[in-house]
Design a protein around this motif. Structure first.
Motif, short mmCIF file in Angstrom:
data_model
loop_
_atom_site.label_atom_id
_atom_site.label_comp_id
_atom_site.label_asym_id
_atom_site.label_seq_id
_atom_site.Cartn_x
_atom_site.Cartn_y
_atom_site.Cartn_z
N ALA A 189 0.83 -1.21 0.00
CA ALA A 189 0.00 0.00 0.00
C ALA A 189 0.86 1.25 0.00
N VAL A 190 1.92 1.25 0.85
CA VAL A 190 2.82 2.40 0.91
C VAL A 190 3.48 2.61 -0.44
N PHE A 191 3.91 1.51 -1.05
CA PHE A 191 4.56 1.60 -2.35
C PHE A 191 3.64 2.21 -3.40
N VAL A 192 2.43 1.65 -3.44
CA VAL A 192 1.46 2.14 -4.42
C VAL A 192 1.16 3.62 -4.19
N LEU A 193 0.99 3.94 -2.92
CA LEU A 193 0.67 5.34 -2.59
C LEU A 193 1.80 6.28 -3.03
N SER A 194 3.05 5.88 -2.70
CA SER A 194 4.15 6.79 -3.07
C SER A 194 4.27 6.90 -4.59
N LEU A 195 4.00 5.79 -5.28
CA LEU A 195 4.02 5.82 -6.74
C LEU A 195 2.99 6.82 -7.26
N LEU A 196 1.81 6.75 -6.63
CA LEU A 196 0.74 7.66 -7.03
C LEU A 196 1.17 9.11 -6.87
N PHE A 197 1.78 9.40 -5.69
CA PHE A 197 2.21 10.77 -5.43
C PHE A 197 3.22 11.24 -6.47
N ILE A 198 4.19 10.33 -6.76
CA ILE A 198 5.23 10.69 -7.73
C ILE A 198 4.59 10.98 -9.10
N LEU A 199 3.69 10.06 -9.49
CA LEU A 199 3.02 10.26 -10.78
C LEU A 199 2.24 11.56 -10.80
N ALA A 200 1.53 11.79 -9.68
CA ALA A 200 0.74 13.04 -9.59
C ALA A 200 1.66 14.23 -9.75
N GLY A 201 2.83 14.13 -9.09
CA GLY A 201 3.81 15.21 -9.19
C GLY A 201 4.24 15.45 -10.63
N CYS A 202 4.61 14.36 -11.32
CA CYS A 202 5.03 14.47 -12.71
C CYS A 202 3.95 15.12 -13.55
N ASN A 203 2.76 14.62 -13.30
CA ASN A 203 1.62 15.07 -14.07
C ASN A 203 1.47 16.59 -14.01
N SER A 204 1.51 17.12 -12.76
CA SER A 204 1.27 18.56 -12.63
C SER A 204 2.42 19.36 -13.23
N VAL A 205 3.63 18.82 -13.15
CA VAL A 205 4.74 19.54 -13.77
C VAL A 205 4.50 19.68 -15.27
N GLU A 206 4.07 18.59 -15.88
CA GLU A 206 3.81 18.65 -17.31
C GLU A 206 2.71 19.66 -17.65
N GLU A 207 1.69 19.70 -16.79
CA GLU A 207 0.59 20.63 -17.02
C GLU A 207 1.09 22.08 -17.04
N GLY A 208 2.03 22.35 -16.09
CA GLY A 208 2.56 23.70 -15.97
C GLY A 208 3.29 24.15 -17.22
N VAL A 209 3.94 23.22 -17.89
CA VAL A 209 4.72 23.57 -19.07
C VAL A 209 3.79 24.03 -20.20
N GLU A 210 2.68 23.34 -20.31
CA GLU A 210 1.74 23.72 -21.37
C GLU A 210 1.12 25.08 -21.08
N ASP A 211 0.74 25.80 -22.11
CA ASP A 211 0.01 27.04 -21.93
C ASP A 211 -1.42 26.73 -21.52
N THR A 212 -1.89 27.46 -20.52
CA THR A 212 -3.27 27.25 -20.10
C THR A 212 -4.19 27.72 -21.23
N PRO A 213 -5.17 26.93 -21.59
CA PRO A 213 -6.13 27.43 -22.59
C PRO A 213 -6.74 28.74 -22.10
N LEU A 214 -6.92 29.69 -23.03
CA LEU A 214 -7.33 31.04 -22.64
C LEU A 214 -8.51 31.07 -21.70
N GLU A 215 -9.54 30.26 -22.03
CA GLU A 215 -10.76 30.34 -21.21
C GLU A 215 -10.57 29.72 -19.84
N ASN A 216 -9.48 28.94 -19.65
CA ASN A 216 -9.24 28.36 -18.33
C ASN A 216 -8.33 29.22 -17.47
N GLN A 217 -7.95 30.40 -18.00
CA GLN A 217 -7.10 31.28 -17.19
C GLN A 217 -7.82 31.69 -15.92
N ARG A 218 -7.07 31.66 -14.81
CA ARG A 218 -7.61 32.14 -13.54
C ARG A 218 -6.68 33.27 -13.10
#
Lengths: 317, 291
Positions: free
Chosen positions: B6-35
């Protein structure tokens, strides 16, 4: 003594005259109406206000120090100056007429004095000067906190916090000058006439009582009489601290004096001191004006430490 | 064993989540999603005038224009002087518009917020001239990916200012003005290198304190010495309170600016904000001074 006072008075006149001639505007390049306006409507009320403020702060300091037998007592170290600006700020946030301002300052200042004296007596039966001063300064700090809250709540009516914490003579008008000068003169006359009682108080309560001074009655009356003029002055200028300590104590450092000559010399030296520091403050980096309270702090604290080093500011009992 | 898995799976999830958000940041936010978060009134006005009001998620408590900003209860109002870091992070902003004048107040907070939310931060420089206001708008346009809207806004401001300039061109008498920013006993004014001074020169008004820099405090006698023809007050006082304050300032009662006809009481929102309403401010000043 009389000669000393007369010479000092001449020096004050000359300094004041010089102060009228210097400022951020160059008088020689102006038209007649312009320089008349600057001298009579801006510089003269300011110089006279400086003299009255210095004299009244120094006089009250002398009385506090004798009555409380505490060389570090003045309107600032007893928490009264902070209370006075707090009262002044509280008054402008109400819809009360203009005279409420000095009135609130007097009430708040006397209340602070009462609290500080009562608390010090309770905490320390030996009534050491340090206890009184620490309580006074702490109460003052607390009231500055309350003052800041008032400024945060009502920024439109109140002035900036810096303006309250460091008094300035820049808004001096003849009306305010007249009021503070009249109060200072009146209080000065009363205090001067009480000179004998004050000298006896300096010997200690028991001896003063045995020599015919009604200590319980005279002490509060003298404190109140000495408090009112500086509280009123501070309610208009903002805080100007420590003048009441360093002026009389510097005089005493050079020569021990009885109360009456000390009162007169303190008033004169106090006036001279404020005229000089205020003139320097408004000219040294003109057109930027350094507030009077800042100039006083910068010049007074080194003198204060010098006096502590020379053991002038310690209890004499 | 199950626990370890469970700990392993959880930490994997966190790492993946981390990667995911980094990638999102690189992309330009679609104009209508700007906050968008705007922390100073001038920037807010610029964003609104560019037609992007619906993308704002928070403004500062000082922002009072347009009305729709004030009335919009969904819009978070942040105290820019005591910025609530947690509230700002929870908004998940994508673009934060800050200002140079308040950098020292909230610079560190914005750095942390940007790290936590991956929002981009634009610190708009202090405008020292009208030209600088146009530059600010252009920069905001590039930052929000709305270059054309910014260009259009700049053109319309420039046109409005030129109109005011041409209206008062013929009546160009030499007028020396004292810009009154705060009343006695702390008399602050606008010096030469300020957009206020530059704007006033567009309608042929000279600044009495042109030789000083920034927003200096001056003494009453400096004003008496320069003896300006007119007072342009942007303190935001009532007319009567302004007249009284001037009358009670030592030495002012004998100057031309103590007379009501030489006092222009201009809404500070119009003239002290380096934003789209500067032309409106000039119109108000011009009318008061020349009419």
């Amino acid at each position: 003594m009389n000669r000393h006072a007369a010479v000092l008075f001449l020096v004050i006149l000359m300094t004041a005259a010089l102060s009228l001639l210097i400022g951020s505007a160059d008088l020689f390049e102006l038209t007649r109406t312009q320089w008349q306006n600057i001298i009579f409507n801006i510089r003269l009320p300011r110089v006279l206000s400086a003299a009255v403020l210095g004299a009244t702060l120094a006089m009250s300091g002398v009385v506090f120090q004798v009555v409380l037998r505490n060389p570090m007592a003045d309107s600032f170290t007893l928490g009264m100056a902070n209370a006075a600006v707090l009262g002044s700020a509280a008054a402008v946030t109400t819809t009360l007429p203009l005279f409420a301002r000095p009135l609130f300052s007097i009430i708040a200042g006397l209340l602070a004095l009462f609290i500080v004296l009562a608390a010090a007596r309770r905490l320390d039966t030996a009534y050491r000067p340090e206890t009184l001063i620490i309580i006074g300064v702490l109460l003052g700090a607390m009231m500055s906190g309350v003052l800041y809250i008032i400024v945060l709540i009502a920024p439109a009516q109140t002035e900036s916090i810096a303006r309250y914490m460091f008094g300035s003579l820049s808004g001096s008008s003849y009306e305010v000058l007249l009021l503070t000068a009249a109060l200072a003169l009146l209080s000065g006359i009363i205090l001067h006439r009480s000179g004998r009682a004050l000298d006896l108080l300096n010997l200690g309560d028991a001896r003063a009582y045995s020599l015919g001074v009604d200590v319980k009655k005279v002490r509060p009356l003298l404190l109140i009489t000495a408090s009112i003029p500086p509280l009123v002055a501070i309610s208009f200028t903002g805080m100007v601290a420590l003048v009441g300590i360093i002026v009389p104590q510097m005089i005493l450092y050079f020569r021990p004096l009885m109360f009456r000559p000390l009162l007169i010399l303190s008033a004169l030296y106090g006036a001279l001191y404020i005229i000089i520091v205020d003139t320097v403050g408004r000219t040294i980096i003109a057109p930027i004006q350094i507030p009077t309270g800042v100039m006083v702090m910068i010049s007074a604290v080194p003198l204060f430490i010098f006096l502590m080093y020379k053991r002038v500011l310690v209890s004499r009992r | 064993m199950n626990n370890k898995l469970a700990v392993f799976v959880l930490s994997l999830l966190f790492i993946l989540a981390g990667c995911n958000s980094v990638e999102e940041g690189v992309e330009d936010t679609p104009l209508e999603n700007q906050r968008i978060v705007s922390l100073i009134p001038s920037n807010t006005e610029i964003v609104v005038e560019m037609g992007l009001e619906h993308r704002l998620v928070a403004v500062s408590t000082e922002d009072d224009y347009p009305e729709s900003i004030v009335d919009n209860t969904d819009l978070m109002k942040l105290n820019a002087f005591e910025l609530d870091e947690e509230a700002l992070i929870s908004l998940e902003p994508t673009h934060i518009l800050a200002h140079e004048s308040a950098e020292s107040v909230y610079g560190d907070i914005l750095d942390r917020v940007a790290e936590a939310t991956e929002a981009e931060v634009l610190v708009v420089d202090d405008a020292e001239s009208i030209e600088d206001i146009y530059t600010s708008i252009t920069n905001i346009g590039e930052f929000l990916n709305e270059k054309t809207a910014a260009e259009r806004l700049n053109e319309s401001i420039e046109r409005d200012i030129n109109i005011q300039s041409s209206i008062f061109e013929d009546r160009a008498e030499s007028i020396d003005a004292f810009v009154h920013i705060s009343p006695q006993p702390e008399l602050y004014t606008a010096g030469g290198n300020t957009f206020i001074s530059d704007a006033l020169s567009e309608i042929y008004i000279d600044n009495a304190f042109e030789d000083l820099e920034g927003y200096p405090a001056v003494s009453a006698e400096d004003v008496a010495e320069r003896n300006p023809d007119t007072l342009i007050s942007i303190v935001g006082m009532e007319d009567a309170a302004l007249a009284e304050s001037i009358e009670n300032t030592p030495g002012f009662s004998e100057l031309a600016i103590s007379e009501a006809e030489n006092q222009c009481n201009i809404s500070p929102d119009l003239l002290s904000r380096p934003g789209p309403r500067i032309a409106e401010g000039l119109k108000a000043v011009g009318r008061c001074v020349y009419e």
